[in-house]
Design a protein around this motif. Structure first.
Motif, PDB file in Angstrom:
ATOM      1  N   SER A 188       0.844  -1.197   0.000  1.00  0.00           N
ATOM      2  CA  SER A 188       0.000   0.000   0.000  1.00  0.00           C
ATOM      3  C   SER A 188       0.881   1.249   0.000  1.00  0.00           C
ATOM      4  O   SER A 188       1.986   1.241   0.516  1.00  0.00           O
ATOM      5  N   VAL A 189       0.353   2.299  -0.604  1.00  0.00           N
ATOM      6  CA  VAL A 189       1.068   3.572  -0.704  1.00  0.00           C
ATOM      7  C   VAL A 189       0.423   4.558   0.264  1.00  0.00           C
ATOM      8  O   VAL A 189      -0.777   4.807   0.194  1.00  0.00           O
ATOM      9  N   GLN A 190       1.235   5.118   1.173  1.00  0.00           N
ATOM     10  CA  GLN A 190       0.749   6.136   2.092  1.00  0.00           C
ATOM     11  C   GLN A 190       0.971   7.530   1.523  1.00  0.00           C
ATOM     12  O   GLN A 190       0.182   8.432   1.793  1.00  0.00           O
ATOM     13  N   MET A 191       2.055   7.704   0.764  1.00  0.00           N
ATOM     14  CA  MET A 191       2.345   8.980   0.098  1.00  0.00           C
ATOM     15  C   MET A 191       2.939   8.652  -1.258  1.00  0.00           C
ATOM     16  O   MET A 191       4.029   8.081  -1.330  1.00  0.00           O
ATOM     17  N   PRO A 192       2.233   8.973  -2.334  1.00  0.00           N
ATOM     18  CA  PRO A 192       2.754   8.658  -3.666  1.00  0.00           C
ATOM     19  C   PRO A 192       4.110   9.325  -3.894  1.00  0.00           C
ATOM     20  O   PRO A 192       4.381  10.409  -3.376  1.00  0.00           O
ATOM     21  N   PHE A 193       4.940   8.687  -4.698  1.00  0.00           N
ATOM     22  CA  PHE A 193       6.259   9.220  -5.001  1.00  0.00           C
ATOM     23  C   PHE A 193       6.126  10.473  -5.852  1.00  0.00           C
ATOM     24  O   PHE A 193       5.399  10.495  -6.842  1.00  0.00           O
ATOM     25  N   GLY A 194       6.810  11.539  -5.446  1.00  0.00           N
ATOM     26  CA  GLY A 194       6.781  12.783  -6.206  1.00  0.00           C
ATOM     27  C   GLY A 194       7.741  13.801  -5.623  1.00  0.00           C
ATOM     28  O   GLY A 194       8.294  13.620  -4.541  1.00  0.00           O
ATOM     29  N   VAL A 195       7.907  14.879  -6.346  1.00  0.00           N
ATOM     30  CA  VAL A 195       8.776  15.974  -5.928  1.00  0.00           C
ATOM     31  C   VAL A 195       8.150  16.665  -4.715  1.00  0.00           C
ATOM     32  O   VAL A 195       6.935  16.876  -4.664  1.00  0.00           O
ATOM     33  N   THR A 196       8.983  17.002  -3.741  1.00  0.00           N
ATOM     34  CA  THR A 196       8.529  17.759  -2.567  1.00  0.00           C
ATOM     35  C   THR A 196       9.447  18.967  -2.390  1.00  0.00           C
ATOM     36  O   THR A 196      10.435  19.115  -3.114  1.00  0.00           O
TER      37      THR A 196
END
Length: 137
Positions: A103-111
């Motif tokens: 499961s994904v709690q925070m999708p991968f992406g630029v922060t």
């Protein structure tokens, strides 16, 4: 002194180690099943092939693991294993591989602090953070 995470699995440590070998390039340095323990150590017949202790390295960093004893296993909480991956594309690839079937709690992406960051729990119940850090200095 060395500090290393030691993670417990619900009877599927062997499968998890093979998965980490495939998706993270983990090297299984040592693996001892319960059946290789002392002859007088009480072990259920169906538990002899389960992992009593394993030592793996991921890019030179040590991770230890075991199958939790039947009835003692608890779902991991209150921590995450953090991977720092310089290349954002490679970080995203590893994140996607780790999260597959989990499961994904925070999708991968630029922060604001990262060229790529995500949080997931893998299909074995282990929580991960994958980060491709920005050069903040």
């Amino acid at each position: 002194m060395q500090v290393n995470p030691y993670i417990f699995f619900n009877g599927n440590c062997e499968e998890a180690l093979s998965f980490y070998q495939k998706v993270l390039g983990a090297l299984i340095e040592a693996k001892m099943p319960f059946g290789d323990g002392p002859a007088d150590m009480p072990v259920a017949a169906d538990w002899k092939d389960k992992i009593m202790h394993a030592h793996v390295t991921i890019d030179g960093e040590v991770l230890m693991a075991s199958d939790g004893m039947p009835g003692d296993y608890q779902q991991p909480q209150g921590f995450r294993i953090a991977l720092q991956v310089e290349d954002p594309a490679e970080a995203e690839r590893r994140f996607k591989a780790l999260s597959e079937g989990g499961s994904v709690q925070m999708p991968f992406g630029v922060t604001f602090f990262s060229n790529g960051f995500g949080m997931c729990v893998d299909k074995f119940g282990i929580p991960w953070m994958v980060n491709s850090p920005k050069d903040l200095m």
